[in-house]
Design a protein around this motif. Sequence first.
Motif, PDB file in Angstrom:
ATOM      1  N   TYR A 148       0.861  -1.291   0.076  1.00 25.41           N
ATOM      2  CA  TYR A 148      -0.067   0.044  -0.004  1.00 25.41           C
ATOM      3  C   TYR A 148       0.975   1.356   0.021  1.00 25.41           C
ATOM      4  CZ  TYR A 148      -3.986  -2.817   1.659  1.00 25.41           C
ATOM      5  OH  TYR A 148      -5.080  -3.456   1.991  1.00 25.41           O
ATOM      6  N   ILE A 149       0.399   2.078  -0.556  1.00 24.59           N
ATOM      7  CA  ILE A 149       0.997   3.734  -0.510  1.00 24.59           C
ATOM      8  C   ILE A 149       0.180   4.370   0.226  1.00 24.59           C
ATOM      9  CG2 ILE A 149       1.697   5.660  -1.935  1.00 24.59           C
ATOM     10  CD1 ILE A 149       3.166   3.215  -2.539  1.00 24.59           C
ATOM     11  N   PRO A 150       0.399   4.762   1.511  1.00 25.53           N
ATOM     12  CA  PRO A 150      -0.301   5.831   2.272  1.00 25.53           C
ATOM     13  C   PRO A 150      -0.454   6.979   1.733  1.00 25.53           C
ATOM     14  CG  PRO A 150       1.534   4.890   3.495  1.00 25.53           C
ATOM     15  CD  PRO A 150       1.921   4.479   2.029  1.00 25.53           C
ATOM     16  N   ALA A 151      -1.663   7.709   2.228  1.00 26.07           N
ATOM     17  CA  ALA A 151      -1.877   9.253   1.723  1.00 26.07           C
ATOM     18  C   ALA A 151      -1.161  10.143   2.743  1.00 26.07           C
ATOM     19  CB  ALA A 151      -3.384   9.421   1.982  1.00 26.07           C
ATOM     20  N   CYS A 152      -0.798   9.794   3.703  1.00 27.42           N
ATOM     21  CA  CYS A 152      -0.106  10.651   4.767  1.00 27.42           C
ATOM     22  C   CYS A 152       1.205  10.097   5.303  1.00 27.42           C
ATOM     23  CB  CYS A 152      -0.943  10.735   5.940  1.00 27.42           C
ATOM     24  SG  CYS A 152      -2.165  11.919   5.900  1.00 27.42           S
ATOM     25  N   ALA A 153       2.189  10.870   5.312  1.00 30.47           N
ATOM     26  CA  ALA A 153       3.494  10.536   5.924  1.00 30.47           C
ATOM     27  C   ALA A 153       3.246  10.315   7.416  1.00 30.47           C
ATOM     28  CB  ALA A 153       4.601  11.434   5.441  1.00 30.47           C
ATOM     29  N   PRO A 154       3.940   9.195   7.786  1.00 31.31           N
ATOM     30  CA  PRO A 154       3.963   8.917   9.092  1.00 31.31           C
ATOM     31  C   PRO A 154       4.758   9.983   9.858  1.00 31.31           C
ATOM     32  CG  PRO A 154       5.651   7.281   8.206  1.00 31.31           C
ATOM     33  CD  PRO A 154       4.779   8.254   7.001  1.00 31.31           C
ATOM     34  N   VAL A 205       6.137   2.570   2.233  1.00 31.77           N
ATOM     35  CA  VAL A 205       5.220   1.395   1.722  1.00 31.77           C
ATOM     36  C   VAL A 205       4.948   0.617   2.757  1.00 31.77           C
ATOM     37  CG1 VAL A 205       4.925  -0.554   0.206  1.00 31.77           C
ATOM     38  CG2 VAL A 205       6.249   1.327  -0.379  1.00 31.77           C
ATOM     39  N   ARG A 206       3.589   0.383   3.075  1.00 33.57           N
ATOM     40  CA  ARG A 206       2.947  -0.524   4.113  1.00 33.57           C
ATOM     41  C   ARG A 206       2.380  -1.679   3.623  1.00 33.57           C
ATOM     42  NH1 ARG A 206       5.843   1.744   6.340  1.00 33.57           N
ATOM     43  NH2 ARG A 206       5.719   3.293   8.098  1.00 33.57           N
ATOM     44  N   GLY A 207       2.277  -3.135   4.170  1.00 34.95           N
ATOM     45  CA  GLY A 207       2.006  -4.121   3.631  1.00 34.95           C
ATOM     46  C   GLY A 207       2.236  -5.334   4.258  1.00 34.95           C
ATOM     47  N   ILE A 208       2.076  -6.391   3.503  1.00 32.52           N
ATOM     48  CA  ILE A 208       2.480  -7.817   4.040  1.00 32.52           C
ATOM     49  C   ILE A 208       3.220  -8.684   2.904  1.00 32.52           C
ATOM     50  CG2 ILE A 208       0.507  -7.844   5.762  1.00 32.52           C
ATOM     51  CD1 ILE A 208       0.495 -10.279   2.858  1.00 32.52           C
ATOM     52  N   HIS A 257       3.524  15.213  -2.681  1.00 32.18           N
ATOM     53  CA  HIS A 257       3.573  16.257  -1.466  1.00 32.18           C
ATOM     54  C   HIS A 257       4.236  15.635  -0.230  1.00 32.18           C
ATOM     55  CE1 HIS A 257       2.011  18.665   1.805  1.00 32.18           C
ATOM     56  NE2 HIS A 257       2.670  19.410   1.030  1.00 32.18           N
ATOM     57  N   GLU A 258       3.591  14.448   0.038  1.00 34.76           N
ATOM     58  CA  GLU A 258       4.224  13.610   1.121  1.00 34.76           C
ATOM     59  C   GLU A 258       5.397  12.941   1.219  1.00 34.76           C
ATOM     60  OE1 GLU A 258       2.078  13.311   4.203  1.00 34.76           O
ATOM     61  OE2 GLU A 258       1.139  14.987   3.246  1.00 34.76           O
TER      62      GLU A 258
END
Length: 630
Positions: A282-288, A324-327, A379-380
């Motif tokens: 996944y590509i998040p919409a917000c930077a952690p 990137v997040r995911g499994i 942007h993020e």
Amino acid sequence: MENTGQAAAPAAGETRGFEAEVKQLLHLMIHSLYSNREIFLRELVSNASDAADRLRFEAVSEPALLDGDGELRITVEVDAGGRSITVCDNGIGMSREEAVRQLGTIARSGTGEFLQRLSGEQKKDANLIGQFGVGFYSSFIVADRVEVLSRRAGLPAEQGVLWSSDGQGEFTVAPAVVPGRGTRVTLHLREDAAEFAEPERVRSLIRKYSDHIAFPVRLASAPGEEPETVNEAQALWTRPRSEIADDEYRGFYRHIAHDFEDPLCWSHNRVEGRREYTSLLYIPACAPWDLWSRNASRGLKLYVRRVFIMDHVDQFLPLYLRFVRGILDSGDLTLNVSRELLQQDPLVDTIRGALTRRVLDMLERLAVDEPERYQVFWHEFGRVIKEGPAEDPGNREKIAGLLRFSSTASDEETRSLRDYLAARPEGQECIWYLAADSLAGARSSPHLEAFRKAGIEVLLLHDQIDEWLVGHLQSYDNVEFRDVRRGELDLGPAGEDKSDDGAGATPPEGLLDRLKAQYGERVETVRTTPRLTESPACLALGEHDLGRQLRRMMAASGQALPPVRPVLEVNPGHALIQQLASEQDEARFADLAELLLDQATLADGGDLVDPAQFVARLNRVLLTRTGTAG
Ligand code: ADP
Ligand code: MG
């Protein structure tokens, strides 16, 4: 403390104070997250699911832990009459020491930072809760008392523990006899949170937050009632893509990323054959919050044939894709794989290469299909992507395609290199760029004058690392990057017919030599230029001089820098230059010449060696002018 009968602390109970930070956190959480309070259920179910994952993993090497009960599940019991909700699991459980440590102190380094970052904007704050791993405490948003009854798998029934607290500052732990392993968390709800004891309300919340949990989540609508399974209870990534709704993908993302926002996009793939693995990225919409912190948690959740192995595995993606997040679920790794083993396994490199390309492809598609969402991404995470060409030269061209730059072509929109090349006039054989400390500074640079006149677009690089980035890129689509400041300007055929006045005019006799004598060692040389149409002078860099951003980076890292001697370029057509040429008074010539060099330095974003002297000179010149005028 009120007594509901169940939680009276037995004699051996022990009362302890929360760590100061926990107290502060509890206070802030209860007051600032009120409108998002339903998240407590997501947090508790997610803890129960983690506990089941951990048991399943430990049981791989120690099957006795399952003790004949291998059916892992989560049960939510509501009691509308008693105004309570309970989340139970038969996962790993906690020993007394674990309960004290995990639920009473915050050993996590991020907590202080979390407290600082609480902004008062509730939605954002709620988002942070999961990221910082302070989920359990969210119970106190809706409960005025919480009891946790738990027994660690493998310990006898008598070694259970009862933890309880009203969230005010202290908690109590007492020994308890707990027949089944696992954990029961009971929330005694505040009067205004009675809705969370209503079966229908809770059922819809479980659906919303826990559908993708890989264990059955069951709901018992009243005490003693037979529970029924509410969720899908199958690891989402094991199902065929065509059968998974977008909403399910989004829900799964929120679960693994502890994010409230939907992801920008995702990519779900199964690889079969010699290598077998499934990935869901996944590509998040917000930077952690910790994107730039050195020990940020990042990476994927690793499963081996559906058994959860570990979190935050960063071996499978390069650093510049750390958002990137995911499994990843591998069929080829062994169940007892460790981080050390992963480091040596050549299989890891193969998967890493494939996942990297997958992410780059996914971003490429997002850029083409949904340019607006891509802007959000840029942007993020744009600054992180810029690390790519240096870290991963093999994918340089692909990464370059993802970059976006400000440019003279538009005040608002950023441009891709592809856009840039497509729009360039015939005969232009390089990608022109100007590096500056700020976008405003770049836009008003005198170096752009001739380019504007000739209708040639220039990329405006105003991010500190852009010059370094371009150094690693060198070219895109076989067209080289070129700094507008560097060397003698040659606009090629594209600039020919239009930029003639500056270049064509001849320098007033002897002026260049007089200026050189005035500046001495401070400049490399003085020459006329086609660069300028409006300004009298500008500074140019030598072919091999370091650009300013790079000098700054090196200076910041403590490296010694060779001195630069700029070239001063003058615009022979400019009135000021002509005035200089006819100036007979040596003192006035010196003032004007120094002002010329200083203003070129200022327009370049540079610092003056002696600002006070500049001011004194400027005033002298201004006064003689007003004198003449009057
Ligand atoms: P996180 O889940 O991010 O670690 P939490 O505040 O949600 O943070 O939980 C804190 C810790 O409490 C967990 O890491 C875990 O060790 C322990 N814990 C919470 N709930 C359970 C549970 N149901 N079973 C076992 N341990 C639990
Ligand atoms: Mg948690």
